[in-house]
Write a protein that holds these residues in place. Sequence first.
Motif, PDB file in Angstrom:
ATOM      1  N   LEU A 202       0.321  -1.296   0.202  1.00  0.00           N
ATOM      2  CA  LEU A 202      -0.040   0.096   0.127  1.00  0.00           C
ATOM      3  C   LEU A 202       1.005   1.124  -0.497  1.00  0.00           C
ATOM      4  O   LEU A 202       0.455   2.342  -0.233  1.00  0.00           O
ATOM      5  N   GLY A 203       2.121   1.579   0.661  1.00  0.00           N
ATOM      6  CA  GLY A 203       2.942   2.717   0.879  1.00  0.00           C
ATOM      7  C   GLY A 203       3.662   2.617  -0.525  1.00  0.00           C
ATOM      8  O   GLY A 203       3.458   3.893  -0.707  1.00  0.00           O
ATOM      9  N   GLU A 204       3.715   1.477  -1.301  1.00  0.00           N
ATOM     10  CA  GLU A 204       4.361   1.758  -2.125  1.00  0.00           C
ATOM     11  C   GLU A 204       3.838   2.559  -3.717  1.00  0.00           C
ATOM     12  O   GLU A 204       3.902   3.402  -4.674  1.00  0.00           O
ATOM     13  N   ILE A 205       1.530   2.963  -3.283  1.00  0.00           N
ATOM     14  CA  ILE A 205       1.253   3.180  -4.119  1.00  0.00           C
ATOM     15  C   ILE A 205       0.592   4.665  -3.668  1.00  0.00           C
ATOM     16  O   ILE A 205       0.451   4.999  -4.102  1.00  0.00           O
ATOM     17  N   GLY A 206       1.178   5.005  -2.547  1.00  0.00           N
ATOM     18  CA  GLY A 206       0.713   6.353  -2.449  1.00  0.00           C
ATOM     19  C   GLY A 206      -0.547   6.014  -1.088  1.00  0.00           C
ATOM     20  O   GLY A 206      -0.296   7.144  -0.214  1.00  0.00           O
ATOM     21  N   ILE A 207      -0.900   4.600  -0.292  1.00  0.00           N
ATOM     22  CA  ILE A 207      -1.626   4.915   0.447  1.00  0.00           C
ATOM     23  C   ILE A 207      -0.595   4.342   2.204  1.00  0.00           C
ATOM     24  O   ILE A 207      -0.215   4.085   2.296  1.00  0.00           O
ATOM     25  N   ASP A 208      -0.331   6.125   2.352  1.00  0.00           N
ATOM     26  CA  ASP A 208       0.115   5.764   3.947  1.00  0.00           C
ATOM     27  C   ASP A 208      -0.427   5.744   5.336  1.00  0.00           C
ATOM     28  O   ASP A 208       0.125   5.246   5.787  1.00  0.00           O
ATOM     29  N   ASN A 209      -1.712   6.296   4.974  1.00  0.00           N
ATOM     30  CA  ASN A 209      -2.505   5.729   6.224  1.00  0.00           C
ATOM     31  C   ASN A 209      -3.881   5.066   5.872  1.00  0.00           C
ATOM     32  O   ASN A 209      -4.967   6.316   5.247  1.00  0.00           O
ATOM     33  N   PRO A 210      -4.479   3.991   5.917  1.00  0.00           N
ATOM     34  CA  PRO A 210      -5.679   2.776   5.364  1.00  0.00           C
ATOM     35  C   PRO A 210      -6.490   3.639   6.391  1.00  0.00           C
ATOM     36  O   PRO A 210      -8.378   3.876   5.328  1.00  0.00           O
ATOM     37  N   ILE A 211      -6.700   4.133   7.320  1.00  0.00           N
ATOM     38  CA  ILE A 211      -8.099   4.623   7.945  1.00  0.00           C
ATOM     39  C   ILE A 211      -7.883   5.761   7.263  1.00  0.00           C
ATOM     40  O   ILE A 211      -9.590   5.913   7.433  1.00  0.00           O
ATOM     41  N   ARG A 212      -7.119   6.409   7.223  1.00  0.00           N
ATOM     42  CA  ARG A 212      -7.470   8.107   6.696  1.00  0.00           C
ATOM     43  C   ARG A 212      -8.273   7.915   5.643  1.00  0.00           C
ATOM     44  O   ARG A 212      -9.516   8.704   4.955  1.00  0.00           O
TER      45      ARG A 212
END
Length: 255
Positions: A202-212
């Motif tokens: 997820l971090g690699e595709i730009g999702i650093d905060n899934p809950i947000r």
Amino acid sequence: MTIPFPTPTQLDDAPRPGESRKQREIRLREAQILAVARDQILEGGYLGLNMDRIAAQIEYSKGTIYQHFRNKEEILLALVNDALDTRQRMFKVAAAIQAPDRVRLATLGAAAEAFVEHFPYHFKVEQIVRAASIWEKTSPERRELMQSCEKLCMSTVVEVVHHGVATGDLSLPEGVRPEEIVFGLWSIYLGSQIITHSSDTLGEIGIDNPIRSLRTNQHRMLDGYGWRPLSSDYDYSAHMDRVKAEMFRHDQFAT
């Protein structure tokens, strides 16, 4: 806003009204089996669950284990039902706050987030037991209990959406039912949780905060329906963070 979460309840090993000594011993033995099984699942997943190891750890014969659970799939489903009972109590408390219905819905969302964060094994086991190869080996009674608990959780959410329509804070387009709103929110939530717990990229595709990201998508959906107060008029994220902190202040939902 004060969130009226309950104070701690009695310990689970306390005698229950009308419970005989034998019934209490059976209940506590089953709880002991489930506690050991829970640890095995956390350590080694479904394949790490072993009836012989459970018997050895609690110092009972394997025959005693089978008196409570006919196979390890039954243990998995019992753990799920215990989880759903906990989630049901959390939802009931969350829905009881005195607030606009969309704020109540956000409170339920916070409870759902808190459930997964505080009881991660529950979420994992719930996904495992839904596989047909597991589900078919469990008893109809435990399956019915799981389905009943799940319906009660969803009914709590549906009631809040219906009430939002009744008060006029939410005006649905012709042909759109409150149940469809709940299904949409549920789909976003469950899909987000499954992806978060199964993906390392997820971090690699730009999702650093899934809950947000989860909250943003849900609030944009509700804003699109015009449910007041809009997210531009109320800080739902801050409210949900407060709810999660308050909900476990006394550990009343610990299992």
